[in-house]
Structure formats: C-alpha cells, structure tokens
Design an enzyme around this catalytic site. Sequence first.
Site, PDB file in Angstrom:
ATOM      1  CB  VAL A  25      -0.953   0.017   1.212  1.00 38.55           C
ATOM      2  CG1 VAL A  25      -1.880  -1.180   1.162  1.00 38.55           C
ATOM      3  CG2 VAL A  25      -0.173   0.015   2.534  1.00 38.55           C
ATOM      4  CD  GLU A  26       0.436   5.056   3.273  1.00 42.54           C
ATOM      5  OE1 GLU A  26       1.278   5.974   3.290  1.00 42.54           O
ATOM      6  OE2 GLU A  26      -0.078   4.605   4.306  1.00 42.54           O
ATOM      7  N   GLY A  27       1.969   3.150  -2.392  1.00 41.20           N
ATOM      8  CA  GLY A  27       3.098   3.072  -3.315  1.00 41.20           C
ATOM      9  C   GLY A  27       3.814   1.762  -3.127  1.00 41.20           C
TER      10      GLY A  27
END
Length: 822
Positions: free
Chosen positions: A501-503
């Site tokens: 997640v988040e990149g």
Amino acid sequence: MSPWYPLIAVLAVSLACAWFRVGLRVWTIAGFAALFAFGWLTGSHWLAITLTALAFAAITVPLNLPDFRRRQLTAPLLKVYQKITPQLSDTERVALEAGTVGFEGELFSGKPDWKQLLRQPVPQLSTEEVAFMNGPVEELCHLLNDWEITHELADLPPNVWEFLKKNKFFGMIIPHEYGGLQFSALAHSAVLQKVASISATAASTIAVPNSLGPAELLLHYGTKEQKDFYLPRLVDGREIPCFALTGPYAGSDATSIPDYGIVCKGEWEGGNVLGVRLNFDKRYITLAPVATVVGLAFRLYDPDKLLGDKEDLGITLALLPRDTKGMEIGRRHLPLNIPFQNGPVRGKEVFVPLAQLIGGPDMAGHGWRMLVECLSVGRAISLPSNATGGVKMGAIATGAYARIRKQFGIAIGRFEGIEEALARIGGYTYAISALSRATAAAVDRGEKPSVPSAIAKYHCTELGREVARDAMDVHGGKGVQLGPNNYLGRAWQGAPIAITVEGANILTRSMMIFGQGAIRCHPFVLKELQATQIADYRERLNAFDHVLFQHIGFAISNAARSFVLGVTHAGIGTAPGDKYTKRFYRKLNRYAAALALVADTSMLILGGKLKFKEKISARLGDVLSNLYIASAMLKRYEDQGRPAADQPLLAWAFHDCVWRMQMALDGVLRNFPIRPVAWFLRVLVFPFGRREVPPSDRLGRRVAAILCAPGEARDRLGEWTFLTPGANNPVGRMNALLPDVIAAEPVERKFLKALKGQGLREHEYSAQLAAAEAQGAISAEERKLLDRVRAASFEFISVDDFDPAELPAAVPQSKPGLRSVA
C-alpha cells in the site's frame, strides 16, 4: 631534479582545493603559487616550470574570464544540455516542487554538515502527550484482543469503536480550535507504535483518519466553511472518513486515474446549481465500508468552460457524504486476515455542487499537488510507525522466547543459528525505530519530507518483513499454529500489506527514492533545470553558467574526496561524535562522496535514459537510503546521551548499512552500460576493492544477548510497546516472566547436574525436583523457583488447538465473485 615536480605540485594543490571545495579563483592562485614555489625549492628546470605553467594557464585563464567562458564553453553546453535532458511533465514538476529538502540534501552533497544534523532539537513528547500515552492509549491496548478481532469478529468490537471516538483518536492531528488533540507527529507515531504492538487492525484504523484521510487535506486546503463543519465532526467520530484514490486501472500511477467529473448544472437540495457529475470506480479504500464521508480523487473536465478557458482542469479532490445519490460503497475486502475496514467505492452519474470540492472551486485542478504534499507527510508517519511497533514487539517477544524455550538442556537463544536471527532482529529494530523517529521529527520541524518519507515507507516495511520472518523461524511451530496465544502469525500473514500500500515497494525503490532524490536533494540539478526554463536567453545563459561551473567543481570535489577516503578507508577527515562513533561519521563521509560522484556521472552519461534504468536507479536509491538510516541512528544515539549499552545495536545496524551501501555501489558499477566509465569510477570509489564486511558473529552475539535479558538497552528498544501483562497480552506476560527465568538458570544447572550425577531415577519433573531437594542438591526455595518457572513457561511453549467443529465459518459465506467488466 625531476621535471615532473612542478606538475606534481599543481596536482597536489588541485587535490587539496578539491577536497576543501575552494573557489575557481582561489584554486588558480594556489596552483600557480605552488607551481613556482615548489619548482624553485626543488631546483626544477625553468623549461619544466614554464611548460607546466602554460598548460595550467590554458585551463584556468579561460575559466576565469566570465564573458569568454559563457560564449565559448557554456553556450554550447547549454544547447547539449537542453537536448539530452528530458522535459519534466507537469505532474513530475509538481511532485518535485511539493516537498522540502532536509538533511537528506546534505547526504547528497558528498560532504555532509553533521553539525546541522546534531543541532536538530531532540524529539520529545509533551506532558499532555505522555498523559495520553499512559492513559487512553494504555486503556485502549487493554481492550484489544487480536484473536477476537482477526478471527471471531473480523472487525474491532463496538466498545473499541466507541472508545476511539470518545477519546478523539481520530482527531490527533486536528487543532484545538476544532476540538482536536493537536498532537505532534512524534506523538502520532508513538500512539501508532504502541497500538500496532498489540493489534495491526486497530493501528491501521487509527492511522488513516490522521494521515491519509480528508482531515489533513482540509487543514491545508479546505474552505473555512468546510473546516468548521467537518473537522469537529471528524474529531469526535460523528464522521468517519476515507480517501478514494486507487482504482482497477490506476494504482501506483495515480496521475492516470480514469475516474472523471464533468462541470455542469444539476439538482441539489431543491435547487439548480453549478457542480460536477462524477463517474468513478475505486478499490482498496481503507475505512470505506464504515465511512460517512468519502474523499475522492478524479480528473475534472469543463467542456462548456463554465469555470474558465481551460477544458482539462486536472486532478481534483472532493468530499462526498455517504448518502450522496448514485454513490455505492461496496462489500468488504479481506486483506490477508488483517480485517481493518477496507473495500470498494463506486459512483455512476453522481452530482455534487462545486462547494464539495476540497478548497472550493479555486482548488479545482490542484489535486495532484494537494495529494503529493499531504501524502508525503502521512507516509512519513503511518506505515513506518505501524511497522516500528510491530518489530519492537517482535524483538521483545522473540528475545524472551529464545531465553525461555529450552532444547538440549539450554536456552535456544544460545545456539549460534538462533543468535544470527536474533542479531538481525535487534539490529533491524534499532534501525527501523531510529528511521521512523527521524521522519516524525522532520514533520515536526515543518518539513514536507517527500524523499525521507519514501525511504521510511520502503525500508521500515521491508526490514519489518525480515524481522517477522526471523521471528517466525525462531518460534517454529509456536508461530505457525494460529490461536488466541499466537502473537506472531497474523503479523507474518499481514506483512505484505504494508509492502503493497501507499506506493508499492518495488516502485518506491526503483523509481521514487532516487528518482526524486537525484533532483530534489542534489544541490545543483534542480537549479540547472530551472535555469533552462528562463525565457530571456542572456539571463538563461548567465544563470546556467553560474550553476554549471558550481556543479563541475562539486563533481571534481566528490571525485577527489571519494578517492582519498577510499585509499585511506575513511581514516581521515574531521568528524563529530565520541571515540566510538567518530569512525562511523567518517564512513558516511566516504559513501556520501561516492554516491554524489556516481549519481552525477550516471546523470551526465545516461541523461534521460537513467529514468528507464530502474535497477541502477534502485541501487543508487539504496545508497541514499542507507546513508539516511545510518544518520538517523547516529542522531538517536546522540539524543539518548550516547548510552554505552546501545553500542552493540548501533554498531551491528551501522555495519549492515555500510555493507549494503558498498554492495549497492558495486552493483551499479558492475551493471553500468558504458564500461570504460564504470572502470574509471571503480578506481575512484573502490581503489583497493570492496573492504566492507557484514556485522561480525561476535557483534551479533552481543546483540542477541541484549534481546534475551532485561536491561536498559532492551528497554529503550521496546519503548512505546504495550508490555503490560494481561489476559489479552501474552507477550507482556512472557516478558514479565523473563527475570524469573534468568534467576532459575543457575539453579537449573545444579538440578541437571544432580539429575545426571546422583542417579535420580524419577521420571516426572516434580518428583525429580523433590528428590534433588531431598539429596541437598537444591534448596526448598530453589525448588519452588524451578516449579514456578516451569509451570509459567509451559504457557509460552504451548500452542492452541481447536475442536474440529469450531473451525468452519459460523455463518455460511456468500459466494464471492469478480465484477464483470463491460
């Protein structure tokens, strides 16, 4: 006398000037002075002096004539530069301009100013924040039962949800004027760490409203009306927020989102108003299933030009109440048995007025900049803090278990194979906790740390996965058998979530860390790019000339410093620190110079192609990352008063960082496409080859010993971890038993000696103890100690089992399916 002496004098002075980074004019004067003085003192032939002086003058005189230099040198170079340099897209330019540069810029300079690092204030919690940690956070941890959450309910219990709302856990970043707690980033991190040490689900639930949700966006960009309405409601939990960015066709490539909105007029609350008609399909949205307000990212179009002359306005952000007509919040995702609320959000022909845009109509089209600025702050806190809490728990638990668990008559923590795993756990935990502390402190200093946040997100989660793996290996079957007393299994299952997640981490490493760092952190590259954008040619030429020759001097200096520090194995140069750490700072000086040199050369030789050489970019990013991590560890060591007890942890983690930097640079040079350039760089970077080694076995043994026994270093390592013994906290109970286990070890050795040497024939443990006491091998008190420790230890070496009827799902599951794509 040798005719080479004048030349040697010029080269020596040039090397010294490059080392100390003196200006062009000073170098010229010093070079001529050394040439004539050394030539005269050594009795060199006048012809040798003259020829050397003419050669040196041919180089330096044109460089010291600004007008001539610009016409004959800079102008042609400017043309070449503009041809080979890739044009930045608007999204890339926004991303580069959104963040700020902190100490990572010093690391990229090749000559870090360590005083700047050590002058930074010591991160500390306020009295109010300490009280919150010791009060509501501690109470919350007592309420959390991870087995109940992950297996029985697949959610937080209702009383926990109410507790979170009542105690304003969703309003930690919101100012007092809106009823929020207005905590520092450090306090935000501390709360997440402590909660994550007992429940990843609860930590994720708290993290999103405080980092990735609409609150941060509203605080920076919201209209007064939006702030006054939403922020108090977010604080007390009347509103539960989520933010919808990722969709089936745009994940890490957020700028390519196909979700769109059309500016038009429509019906809203009985009137005909100007607004946006939205169509969107989002997934993986944390808190979406329970959200009452949805933050939405989409691309805004104005075909009728109702807002101005532009048709494609760009990425825009809006707030949609849950009951907005046409919006559907779908069923839940189940991310690897870590059941934080997560699911899809979809909308078809959803109309909202322009007042629902975050920041109102004035912020239409500015969504990408808003996201980049706010997500870099959130990414610096949320996942690094959650990972830190998890690895701290893993370190404390694994150290205690390795001391309690016996095989072949001794604690398994004394086996060298286990020591090796414990050393990695301890070293990585020290590194991760220092890194998350550093990024939180950067946010508290007012920075928007785009590059450090990417470093922290990637390395905290990657090293966290390594700690989870080692912890599982040490625990063996204890970690494999799920149940109420398994404190590791869910952490191991859920490790890939933070990686993704988040990149996604692969993208973060191969494209973001160095990709942004090379331009953001480099002292001259961004200035050169900006100079080429100046419209007036003369002004553009002057600006480019000024920056270009600063850059050339910078590159020569880094080549000289890299070579000298390589030859001396970082044995020279000024450095801060005590006798123990001074050598560490010098090591970082060496690798900072090497990074600057290799990065500059890569950008010069490969130009725009470097953007597509992701493996080279990733390895250069590894060097920058480990420089930053090592700096964070040294800052932590200084902030905590240079504790001698922590030195094995610091040394193990530091040598691991240096080893990784060396191997990353070696990987760049082995795979650099222009081989003669790689050979030349290798001479400068590794003049005597690769001499760094991984942490030694002896050092690893000392780190393992820290984890396996109570002590100040272990206590500091476990700071902000929930270790209060209780029915819901087996790690806390096991940790509390550790002093008794250690006290029992010499008694146990006496008992085992008696068992072997005095012919005790009993088979039951209690009978053996009684016989040993009767023969005087152990005292009555010692027998009680062994009995007590044996009984208490049994809980922690036991595993859960179930009646077969308990294992099938209590409620028959509806058949899951994929939505068809039209």
